[in-house]
Design an enzyme around this catalytic site. Structure first.
Site, short mmCIF file in Angstrom:
data_model
loop_
_atom_site.label_atom_id
_atom_site.label_comp_id
_atom_site.label_asym_id
_atom_site.label_seq_id
_atom_site.Cartn_x
_atom_site.Cartn_y
_atom_site.Cartn_z
N ASP A 1 -6.71 46.11 1.17
CA ASP A 1 -6.68 46.85 -0.15
C ASP A 1 -8.17 47.49 -0.36
O ASP A 1 -9.07 47.32 0.52
CB ASP A 1 -6.80 45.75 -1.25
CG ASP A 1 -7.47 44.32 -0.90
OD1 ASP A 1 -8.33 44.24 -0.28
OD2 ASP A 1 -6.84 43.26 -1.21
N ASN B 1 -5.61 32.05 -8.29
CA ASN B 1 -4.36 32.50 -8.90
C ASN B 1 -3.15 32.38 -7.90
O ASN B 1 -2.12 32.60 -8.29
CB ASN B 1 -4.22 33.23 -9.99
CG ASN B 1 -4.49 34.70 -9.48
OD1 ASN B 1 -4.72 34.89 -8.36
ND2 ASN B 1 -4.53 35.59 -10.37
N HIS C 1 -3.11 34.78 -5.47
CA HIS C 1 -2.79 36.05 -5.02
C HIS C 1 -3.43 36.41 -3.42
O HIS C 1 -4.24 35.49 -2.98
CB HIS C 1 -3.53 37.10 -5.86
CG HIS C 1 -5.00 37.19 -5.56
ND1 HIS C 1 -5.84 37.46 -6.99
CD2 HIS C 1 -5.81 37.45 -4.74
CE1 HIS C 1 -7.12 37.78 -6.48
NE2 HIS C 1 -6.80 37.56 -5.11
N GLU D 1 -1.06 40.05 -7.62
CA GLU D 1 -0.89 39.25 -8.62
C GLU D 1 0.21 38.32 -8.78
O GLU D 1 1.42 38.71 -8.50
CB GLU D 1 -1.60 39.84 -9.73
CG GLU D 1 -3.13 40.62 -9.80
CD GLU D 1 -4.20 39.62 -9.60
OE1 GLU D 1 -3.99 38.49 -9.07
OE2 GLU D 1 -5.19 40.25 -9.86
#
Length: 237
Positions: free
Chosen positions: A67, A136, A138, A143
């Site tokens: 990313d 979380n 990811h 997400e």
């Protein structure tokens, strides 16, 4: 899903570097997927050390990063281009023309995501993908709620992710709101995956990833379905 438990970050990073080097030596033209963030930093330091000790060469390696932030130029102190150059690429014999990251300054981020996906398809498949794990759940910037079949796309960063990354910026307002990220479907196309997870803060989410329900609410849980995933961690799970 195989889990390898180590005593500390140094030991898990050593193992990660060994897995990467073994894959590079195994293949004539290896394609390696790379991650950024604090977890793989020591792994990259060890790769540089082992390169300087003539234990590995990167001259035939192609890399794809997961990313990049939308809106950051490659030389920005917090861009992933700069992270990879400073932590790894500037210190080994890799051909930078074969190191690929999304262009955060592309005129159209959606078009750039499509271009990057096509590039992976052209030069891949990825032989070994390195992943970190968000608090979380990811992977990349996928997400919670991201479809498992998603390809490389423009991801909207949730506030908890921006808050977690704010330590790298002067103020949370400077943290980008979007990133171009490999999709979960793209990640799952890799032949082999190693998931690096360090620190007790990630213990609960790692247990969900390994033992919990496979759900888009915990993106990394889909790794349970991949045929060749190794979790390298210092957490008891």
């Amino acid at each position: 899903m195989k889990v390898l438990k180590f005593e500390n970050n140094e030991a898990l990073s050593e193992k990660a570097s060994e897995v990467i080097i073994d894959k590079i030596k195994e293949l004539d033209q290896p394609v390696i997927g790379l991650a950024t963030g604090s977890t793989p930093e020591r792994t990259y330091e060890l790769l540089v050390e082992k390169y300087k000790a003539d234990q590995v060469s990167f001259k035939n390696v192609t890399t794809f990063n997961l990313d990049e932030y939308v809106g950051l130029e490659p030389t920005h102190i917090n861009s992933y281009h700069r992270f990879m150059n400073e932590r790894l690429f500037d210190h080994v014999d890799i051909d930078k023309a074969k190191t690929f990251l999304p262009d955060g300054l592309a005129d159209n981020a959606e078009t750039e995501a499509e271009r990057f996906e096509a590039l992976i398809k052209e030069k891949g498949p990825i032989d070994l993908q390195v992943l970190g794990l968000g608090l979380n759940g990811h992977i990349g910037f996928n997400e919670p709620g991201t479809p498992f079949e998603a390809r490389t796309h423009v991801a909207k960063l949730v506030e908890s992710t921006r808050e977690a990354n704010a330590r790298f910026f002067d103020h949370i307002d400077e943290v980008p709101t979007d990133a171009i990220s490999m999709g979960i479907g793209t990640i799952l196309d890799a032949k082999e995956i190693i998931l690096l997870v360090h620190g007790e803060a990630k213990a609960d989410i790692l247990r969900q990833v390994i033992h919990g329900e496979i759900t888009e609410d915990v993106p990394a849980s889909i790794l349970q379905k991949h045929p060749n995933v190794t979790v390298i961690t210092d957490i008891d799970v």
